[in-house]
Write a protein that holds these residues in place. Structure first.
Motif, short mmCIF file in Angstrom:
data_model
loop_
_atom_site.label_atom_id
_atom_site.label_comp_id
_atom_site.label_asym_id
_atom_site.label_seq_id
_atom_site.Cartn_x
_atom_site.Cartn_y
_atom_site.Cartn_z
N LEU A 467 0.83 -1.21 0.00
CA LEU A 467 0.00 0.00 0.00
C LEU A 467 0.86 1.26 0.00
CD1 LEU A 467 -2.77 -1.08 2.53
CD2 LEU A 467 -3.04 -0.74 0.07
N ALA A 468 1.95 1.24 0.76
CA ALA A 468 2.86 2.39 0.80
C ALA A 468 3.50 2.61 -0.57
CB ALA A 468 3.93 2.18 1.86
N LEU A 469 3.90 1.54 -1.23
CA LEU A 469 4.51 1.65 -2.56
C LEU A 469 3.51 2.17 -3.58
CD1 LEU A 469 6.68 -1.60 -2.73
CD2 LEU A 469 7.49 0.76 -2.55
N ILE A 470 2.27 1.68 -3.51
CA ILE A 470 1.22 2.17 -4.41
C ILE A 470 1.03 3.68 -4.23
CG2 ILE A 470 -1.26 2.13 -4.88
CD1 ILE A 470 -1.19 -0.87 -4.28
N THR A 471 1.01 4.11 -2.98
CA THR A 471 0.82 5.53 -2.68
C THR A 471 1.98 6.37 -3.22
OG1 THR A 471 -0.38 4.99 -0.64
CG2 THR A 471 0.52 7.22 -0.83
N ILE A 472 3.20 5.94 -2.94
CA ILE A 472 4.39 6.71 -3.35
C ILE A 472 4.54 6.72 -4.87
CG2 ILE A 472 6.91 6.79 -3.25
CD1 ILE A 472 6.68 5.60 -0.41
N ILE A 473 4.45 5.55 -5.50
CA ILE A 473 4.65 5.46 -6.95
C ILE A 473 3.55 6.22 -7.70
CG2 ILE A 473 4.68 3.87 -8.91
CD1 ILE A 473 5.98 1.79 -7.05
N SER A 474 2.30 6.05 -7.29
CA SER A 474 1.20 6.77 -7.94
C SER A 474 1.37 8.28 -7.82
CB SER A 474 -0.14 6.35 -7.34
OG SER A 474 -0.38 4.97 -7.51
N SER A 475 1.76 8.74 -6.63
CA SER A 475 1.95 10.18 -6.41
C SER A 475 3.11 10.71 -7.25
CB SER A 475 2.21 10.45 -4.92
OG SER A 475 1.11 10.02 -4.14
N LEU A 476 4.17 9.92 -7.37
CA LEU A 476 5.31 10.32 -8.20
C LEU A 476 4.92 10.40 -9.67
CD1 LEU A 476 8.32 8.32 -6.68
CD2 LEU A 476 8.10 10.82 -6.82
N ILE A 477 4.14 9.44 -10.14
CA ILE A 477 3.70 9.45 -11.54
C ILE A 477 2.85 10.68 -11.82
CG2 ILE A 477 2.23 8.29 -13.24
CD1 ILE A 477 3.14 5.62 -12.03
N PHE A 478 1.90 10.95 -10.95
CA PHE A 478 1.05 12.14 -11.13
C PHE A 478 1.87 13.43 -11.08
CE2 PHE A 478 -2.64 9.47 -9.46
CZ PHE A 478 -3.25 9.38 -10.71
N THR A 479 2.89 13.44 -10.23
CA THR A 479 3.73 14.63 -10.09
C THR A 479 4.60 14.85 -11.32
OG1 THR A 479 3.81 14.35 -7.68
CG2 THR A 479 5.47 15.78 -8.66
N LYS A 480 5.22 13.79 -11.81
CA LYS A 480 6.19 13.91 -12.89
C LYS A 480 5.54 14.04 -14.27
CE LYS A 480 9.77 13.64 -10.21
NZ LYS A 480 10.64 14.84 -10.02
N ARG A 481 4.34 13.51 -14.43
CA ARG A 481 3.69 13.63 -15.72
C ARG A 481 3.41 15.09 -16.04
NH1 ARG A 481 3.74 10.26 -19.60
NH2 ARG A 481 1.66 10.96 -20.29
N PRO A 482 3.73 15.54 -17.27
CA PRO A 482 3.52 16.96 -17.62
C PRO A 482 2.04 17.31 -17.64
CG PRO A 482 4.11 15.67 -19.56
CD PRO A 482 4.32 14.77 -18.39
N ALA A 483 1.75 18.52 -17.22
CA ALA A 483 0.37 19.00 -17.21
C ALA A 483 -0.11 19.22 -18.65
CB ALA A 483 0.27 20.29 -16.41
N LYS A 484 -1.39 18.93 -18.88
CA LYS A 484 -1.98 19.10 -20.21
C LYS A 484 -2.70 20.44 -20.37
CE LYS A 484 -0.88 14.93 -21.58
NZ LYS A 484 0.09 14.69 -22.68
N THR A 485 -2.61 21.25 -19.34
CA THR A 485 -3.25 22.55 -19.39
C THR A 485 -2.26 23.63 -18.94
OG1 THR A 485 -5.06 23.90 -18.47
CG2 THR A 485 -4.17 22.17 -17.07
N LYS A 486 -2.32 24.77 -19.57
CA LYS A 486 -1.35 25.83 -19.31
C LYS A 486 -1.52 26.47 -17.94
CE LYS A 486 -0.87 27.05 -24.21
NZ LYS A 486 -1.03 28.12 -25.23
N ASP A 487 -2.72 26.39 -17.40
CA ASP A 487 -2.98 27.11 -16.14
C ASP A 487 -2.79 26.25 -14.90
OD1 ASP A 487 -5.14 25.45 -16.45
OD2 ASP A 487 -6.62 26.94 -15.81
N TRP A 488 -2.13 25.07 -15.05
CA TRP A 488 -1.89 24.21 -13.89
C TRP A 488 -1.11 24.92 -12.81
CZ3 TRP A 488 -3.63 20.48 -11.21
CH2 TRP A 488 -2.84 19.70 -10.38
N PHE A 489 -0.20 25.80 -13.19
CA PHE A 489 0.61 26.54 -12.22
C PHE A 489 0.12 27.98 -12.03
CE2 PHE A 489 3.42 23.21 -13.90
CZ PHE A 489 3.87 22.65 -12.74
N GLU A 490 -1.10 28.28 -12.51
CA GLU A 490 -1.60 29.65 -12.49
C GLU A 490 -2.96 29.73 -11.80
OE1 GLU A 490 -1.68 30.98 -16.50
OE2 GLU A 490 0.49 30.76 -16.80
N THR A 491 -3.00 29.32 -10.57
CA THR A 491 -4.25 29.33 -9.81
C THR A 491 -4.57 30.73 -9.30
OG1 THR A 491 -3.78 27.08 -9.07
CG2 THR A 491 -5.46 28.30 -7.86
#
Length: 496
Positions: A467-491
């Motif tokens: 469960l810990a590995l699933i949490t860490i790996i999934s979070s890393l994948i979501f973090t490292k994958r590039p955003a598909k929208t320009k305003d991801w960093f413009e909240t």
């Protein structure tokens, strides 16, 4: 870009939050916790937990969620970009919780079906553990798949998809407007009926008999704060996400108070019904209440069927009503857990609500099949400890520090007070969110860690590591994958 999902009214928001809070924990967990931790004496630490933890933290979470009108993850990036990984950890963990929560909903769906003809037979305990779940206390049970259980779990995921894939107010908003009041009405009639049963006074006497000596024990205080944390889903992102959908005229302070009051009223009212029934069982069987009451799934799926068996024809009415109530409570709670990861994925990867919902339901439905095996209950118990006693509490501690200190909670005071029709925030609130709540969470986390370390079997350690590995790996994948929208960093921020 601001969130395009919006509640149609303040009532929809409040009912959605009440639906998120009111769940299985109120019906089966709270009565047991109340009884086993001093009875009437439990209300002292219980009320302390509400005022020192629940209300101040909910207001903080609502305020920051409203300010960013975005997903939890996106808001953390706005506060500080390096927080993105943690911003994914919480939604992933809450989704893991939603996956095993679907198991309880599936079991309850089976009992809802069986309740129309009392299909659990004369011995509900044997039926549950031997005939239905074919339970084992080891991982070897994962090789024994139970199709009947899987079908009802998949049905639950279909309901979640059907509600969540629609626009916010047409789906989740309408469901909460209908089912939350229905939930309270059905429970009202069940409790009133339970209070009329012969022997109800025996159960109530056991429930409220105060054991004042327990107030000097750490366990009762730990139990009170843990129950408030569990039943209100504090820090699981639901409050933050739902508040981000609110309009500019919402009174967030009053909303937080309404949610806490409704949750506490429901679980205490439900406790009256539970112990009235247990008192009736005690009178009929000649067995003390202390020997009848059990915790968790047994209380719902063993004790209640026994009661409905004794009630004869009346049980054919009370049974379906009860299990439908539990089902509604489970669905509304699962919807809020599901929404946290869904909105984060929509924000970063520019997915429509329909696509994000479909993908998550397929992934969640597939992952939940491990619980449709003989080892399902065994794995669920360990997963619940991992999620609720360790990761969620630690995540909320980090969240509280980020919101109170780095975001600066004092920024919210004037804004929240200007819209409040009841209470005003002051220095007391800042002291709570900056100092008192972090200390409370540290104490609770240490207690939860101790409980986790007490599980020493090799298989339980394996489950926790996975469960810990699933949490860490999934979070890393979501973090490292590039955003598909320009305003991801413009909240954008509503509160300047």
């Amino acid at each position: 870009m601001a969130n395009e999902n919006k509640w149609g009214s303040s009532l929809a928001f409040i009912l959605a939050m009440i639906g998120s809070a009111v769940g299985l924990g109120n019906i089966w967990r709270y009565p047991y916790v109340l009884y086993s931790n001093g009875g009437g004496a439990f209300y002292i630490p219980y009320l302390v937990a509400i005022f020192s933890l629940a209300i101040p933290f909910l207001i903080l979470e609502y305020g920051v969620g409203y300010n960013y009108q975005s997903s939890f993850t996106k808001a953390l990036i706005k506060i500080k970009p390096k927080f993105e990984f943690y911003g994914w950890v919480l939604p992933v963990v809450v989704f893991i919780m939603a996956v095993y929560y679907s198991t309880i909903i599936g079991w309850d769906g089976i009992y809802l079906f069986l309740s129309f003809f009392k299909g659990w037979g004369a011995n509900p305990n044997t039926f549950l553990n031997v005939n239905l779940l074919q339970s084992t206390d080891s991982l070897s049970g994962v090789f024994n798949f139970i199709p009947f259980v899987a079908i009802f779990m998949i049905a639950g995921w279909f309901i979640i998809w059907f509600i969540s894939h629609k626009n916010l107010d047409d789906g989740l908003g309408k469901v909460c407007k209908v089912f939350v009041p229905v939930l309270f009405v059905i429970m009202f009639f069940i409790v009133i009926f339970s209070l009329t049963l012969p022997g109800a006074n025996i159960g109530l006497a056991e429930l409220f008999n105060p054991n004042w000596s327990l107030l000097w024990h750490f366990d009762i205080w730990m139990a009170a704060f843990g129950q408030i944390f569990f039943s209100l889903s504090l820090g699981m992102g639901a409050g933050f996400t739902y508040a981000s959908y609110t309009g500019d005229d919402i009174d967030l302070i009053s909303s937080g108070l309404y949610v806490v009051i409704a949750n506490s009223a429901f679980e205490n009212f439900a406790a009256l019904g539970v112990f009235s029934i247990l008192g009736y069982m005690s009178l009929q069987s000649g067995t003390p209440v202390s020997q009848i009451i059990t915790q968790g799934t047994t209380l719902i799926f063993v004790v209640y069927p026994q009661v409905f068996n004794v009630l004869g024809t009346i049980g054919l009415i009370a049974g379906p009503l009860f299990f439908f109530t539990v089902y509604v409570a489970g669905i509304t709670s699962m919807l809020s857990a599901f929404e946290v990861l869904s909105i984060s994925i929509q924000n970063k990867f520019s997915l429509t609500r329909r696509k994000a919902t479909l993908v998550l339901c397929l992934v969640g439905g597939f992952a939940s099949m491990v619980y449709a095996t003989s080892a399902g209950g065994y794995i669920l118990g360990i997963a619940d400890i991992f999620v609720n006693n360790i990761v969620i509490i630690l995540s909320v501690l980090v969240e509280c520090i980020i919101f109170a200190w780095i975001f600066k909670a004092e920024r919210l005071i004037d804004f929240l007070n200007s819209r409040s029709k009841t209470f005003k925030l002051g220095k007391w609130w800042l002291i709570h969110v900056k100092y008192i709540i972090p200390v409370i969470l540290i104490v609770i986390w240490v207690g939860g860690l101790y409980e986790l370390l007490s599980i020493k079997t090799t298989e339980s350690v394996i489950i926790i590591i996975v469960l810990a590995l699933i949490t860490i790996i999934s979070s890393l994948i979501f973090t490292k994958r590039p955003a598909k929208t320009k305003d991801w960093f413009e909240t954008e921020e509503r509160i300047k």
